[in-house]
Every structure is written in C-alpha cells, then in structure tokens.
Design a protein around this motif. Structure first.
Motif: not given
Length: 113
Positions: A38-47, A57-69
């Motif tokens: 969680i820490y690494i994920s949000f840190y990189l997204m915020i940066m 950034v948020y849409a790409v983050f969530v989309g890729l995370g959803t597909a990967g999950t």
C-alpha cells in the motif's frame, strides 16, 4: 515512456499485491507485506501526480490495478474465467491506453507546467 508513467505502472503493480493481500492476508507477515505494498503503491502514484495530470494518473492506476487483480485472481487463486470478464477488462485497458495517449507527459491539469 517517461519515468513518471513508469511510476504509475509500478504503483499499479503494487496495487495488485495489496488488493490481493486485503483478501488473502492471514498472519503478521502477509499483513505486513500488504501494508508495504500500500505504501509503495500510493507513494509512487502521488509522486507521479506531481508532474502528470492527477485525474489521468488515478484512472490509469486504478485501471491497470483492476486488470492485474482480476488476471491474478484467475491465474493464481482459481477465480472462474469468463469471456465477459476478459472482454470488459480489455475495454477497460483500451480506455487506460487511450487516456495515456491523449495526455501530454509534462503538463499538469489546469495548464500548469
């Protein structure tokens, strides 16, 4: 691809781990790994959001995370495979790629550089 977009992709990769961890963690070490992810994920997204448009950034983050999950749950945890799931994930990924393609790499929302 610039380093800010790489941060988003790596953040989404770690998102997969923490989402799976929230479902499957059972002891101290699996919960600790989930918290680190969680820490690494949000840190990189915020940066990345400091230099790229936050909404994209948020849409790409969530989309890729959803597909990967979804992919990970099917491959590693025996979640049923469904053609409908795959088609919907492909549509989601097409939207994510489209957002990336139409978003300038070094322009923030609101016209700032």
């Amino acid at each position: 691809m610039n380093k800010e977009w790489m941060k988003v992709i790596i953040a989404a990769f770690f998102e997969v781990f923490w989402v799976i961890g929230l479902k499957h963690a059972q002891d101290f070490w699996t919960w600790a790994g989930t918290v680190v992810a969680i820490y690494i994920s949000f840190y990189l997204m915020i940066m990345a959001g400091r230099k790229l448009p936050v909404g994209t950034v948020y849409a790409v983050f969530v989309g890729l995370g959803t597909a990967g999950t979804v992919f990970s749950e099917i491959v590693f945890f025996g979640e049923p495979f469904g053609l409908e799931k795959v088609i919907l994930i492909l549509i989601l990924l097409a939207g994510v790629v489209g957002l990336k393609l139409v978003t300038p790499d070094n322009v923030r929302e609101g016209g700032e550089s």
